[in-house]
Write a protein that holds these residues in place. Structure first.
Motif, mmCIF file in Angstrom:
data_model
loop_
_atom_site.group_PDB
_atom_site.id
_atom_site.type_symbol
_atom_site.label_atom_id
_atom_site.label_comp_id
_atom_site.label_asym_id
_atom_site.label_seq_id
_atom_site.Cartn_x
_atom_site.Cartn_y
_atom_site.Cartn_z
ATOM 1 N N TYR A 46 -3.059 -16.450 9.576
ATOM 2 C CA TYR A 46 -3.925 -15.156 9.832
ATOM 3 C C TYR A 46 -5.264 -15.378 10.250
ATOM 4 O O TYR A 46 -5.809 -16.384 9.689
ATOM 5 N N VAL A 47 -5.755 -14.923 11.453
ATOM 6 C CA VAL A 47 -6.990 -15.239 12.102
ATOM 7 C C VAL A 47 -8.116 -14.750 10.927
ATOM 8 O O VAL A 47 -9.085 -15.496 10.622
ATOM 9 N N THR A 48 -8.117 -13.373 10.743
ATOM 10 C CA THR A 48 -9.010 -12.932 10.003
ATOM 11 C C THR A 48 -8.575 -12.243 8.617
ATOM 12 O O THR A 48 -7.462 -11.679 8.500
ATOM 13 N N ALA A 49 -9.428 -11.920 7.798
ATOM 14 C CA ALA A 49 -9.468 -11.302 6.437
ATOM 15 C C ALA A 49 -10.551 -10.614 6.009
ATOM 16 O O ALA A 49 -11.397 -10.860 5.231
ATOM 17 N N PRO A 50 -10.888 -9.633 6.719
ATOM 18 C CA PRO A 50 -12.124 -8.932 6.485
ATOM 19 C C PRO A 50 -12.056 -8.245 5.113
ATOM 20 O O PRO A 50 -10.950 -7.816 4.545
ATOM 21 N N SER A 51 -13.105 -8.151 4.494
ATOM 22 C CA SER A 51 -13.383 -7.344 3.248
ATOM 23 C C SER A 51 -14.633 -6.366 3.247
ATOM 24 O O SER A 51 -15.341 -6.280 2.274
ATOM 25 N N THR A 52 -14.834 -5.902 4.553
ATOM 26 C CA THR A 52 -15.932 -5.040 4.600
ATOM 27 C C THR A 52 -15.972 -3.996 3.732
ATOM 28 O O THR A 52 -15.239 -3.235 3.384
ATOM 29 N N ASP A 53 -17.135 -3.497 3.096
ATOM 30 C CA ASP A 53 -17.381 -2.329 2.267
ATOM 31 C C ASP A 53 -17.324 -1.082 2.913
ATOM 32 O O ASP A 53 -17.684 -0.949 4.096
ATOM 33 N N LEU A 54 -16.639 -0.076 2.330
ATOM 34 C CA LEU A 54 -16.343 1.050 2.938
ATOM 35 C C LEU A 54 -17.602 1.744 3.504
ATOM 36 O O LEU A 54 -17.677 2.584 4.577
ATOM 37 N N GLY A 55 -18.995 1.540 2.733
ATOM 38 C CA GLY A 55 -19.882 2.126 3.307
ATOM 39 C C GLY A 55 -20.880 1.218 4.475
ATOM 40 O O GLY A 55 -21.751 2.059 4.957
ATOM 41 N N ASN A 56 -20.086 0.434 4.802
ATOM 42 C CA ASN A 56 -20.618 -0.533 6.199
ATOM 43 C C ASN A 56 -19.732 -0.265 7.095
ATOM 44 O O ASN A 56 -18.548 -0.581 7.018
ATOM 45 N N PRO A 57 -20.161 0.520 8.557
ATOM 46 C CA PRO A 57 -19.333 1.020 9.605
ATOM 47 C C PRO A 57 -19.071 -0.218 10.150
ATOM 48 O O PRO A 57 -18.208 -0.154 11.148
#
Length: 351
Positions: free
Chosen positions: A228-239
């Motif tokens: 898998y290239v990416t595994a983002p965990s971006t917070d919902l408050g961050n666009p």
């Protein structure tokens, strides 16, 4: 399972043809310190030079690194701001900064290092910059079958306004950990003309990061799925999460055995709604018709995963590969991700 052996890994450290570079780094008008492994500089180790740098700097403090391989964990404390590591070789392969621990490697006290602790280089100081060098984690999976947790980070970032220019990141699982100091805290990173390689989740975390004209290479593990290239965990408050713009996604793995990514929810955090956007990029045949994967019980379709105007044999448009609309694409440019309240993107990238 076919992963790279230690000899193959060390050979890759000196592979000057891994990616096409535009030429040697331009000479910097001023070097504050020089690190040279053979002893002809101010220091022989990267950490010693960082420790000697001033705290709380508001202008760049440049540490030139002469060609060589520098082994040992490196940590940039939060108070060491505006540091720059500049490789003084003709190509990024000439300067290698590396360590060799994994998540499951034991500390002297008998406890494991963990994923964050495995990092060869940890960046806590804001406004850090690296140019014309290589960061690597040399953990030898084949030599340590007793270690089950093999996440081995080359670089962990926690700080804001970081720039990597013509830098290579080498490891297997979890190569580049783009993070911040806490959930909900935004930290930005910009990677230009870089090379990142790995296999499982090798570009991951909750930071806002732009990879601009980078080569992203998936290693062949000899399994299916291959990784898998990416595994983002971006917070919902961050666009804004991970953005790949004008990149090349390559691999030696068989066709349709690698995923573009999967959504990571650390500690099952429901607010970690990861974002990966890949646009105007060349994608190899290692990516198939279904490009995204669930992560445990977390479905990929509920994350923020999309593409826009990609091309190449792996750039398929299917119902399982969401595409940005024209309006969405207009608000997901490089400057949108990096600008922030301080207009940093305009200052550091020219966008």
């Amino acid at each position: 399972m076919r992963r790279r052996t230690f000899l193959e890994f060390t050979a890759a450290l000196g592979a000057g043809a891994t990616v096409a570079w535009s030429g040697p780094a331009a000479a910097h008008p001023k070097l504050d310190l020089i690190v040279a492994a053979e002893g002809a500089g101010d220091f022989t180790t990267i950490q010693a030079a960082i420790d000697a740098a001033p705290s709380g700097a508001t202008t760049p403090y440049v540490i030139g690194v002469r060609p060589g391989t520098y082994l040992g964990q490196v940590i940039v404390p939060a108070g060491k701001t505006f540091l720059e590591l500049r490789g003084l070789g003709r190509a990024p392969a000439d300067v290698v900064i590396a360590d060799d621990r994994a998540n499951g490697t034991l500390k002297p006290d008998g406890t494991p290092w963990g994923t964050s602790g495995s990092a060869s280089v940890t960046l806590n100081g804001a406004d850090f910059r690296a140019t014309n060098l290589t960061f690597a984690n040399l953990f030898d999976e084949a030599a340590h079958p007793e270690i089950a947790n093999r996440q081995a980070v080359a670089v962990l970032t926690r700080a804001d306004r970081l720039v990597f220019d013509r830098v290579r990141f080498l490891a297997n699982q979890d190569t580049l950990y783009l993070n911040s100091t806490a959930a909900g805290v935004i930290a930005r990173a910009y990677l230009r003309d870089c090379y990142v390689e790995g296999d499982v989740d090798f570009i991951f975390g909750r930071a806002t990061a732009v990879l601009d004209r980078c080569r992203v290479h998936s290693l062949d593990r000899g399994t299916s799925p291959n990784g898998y290239v990416t595994a983002p965990s971006t917070d919902l408050g961050n666009p804004h999460g991970l953005l790949f713009s004008r990149c090349r996604l390559t691999s030696d793995a068989p066709a349709a055995t690698v995923y573009l990514g999967r959504p990571w929810h650390p500690s099952n955090d429901p607010n970690a709604v990861g974002q990966t956007i890949i646009r105007e990029s060349w994608i190899g045949a290692h990516i198939g018709a279904t490009a995204w994967s669930d992560f445990g019980t977390w479905p990929w379709a509920e994350a923020r995963l999309a593409e826009h105007r990609n091309f190449g044999p792996g750039a398929l448009v299917t119902p399982d590969r969401p595409q940005l609309t024209r309006d969405e694409a207009a608000t997901t440019e490089i400057a949108d991700f990096l600008r922030g309240a301080d207009d940093w993107s305009l200052e550091c990238t020219g966008h």
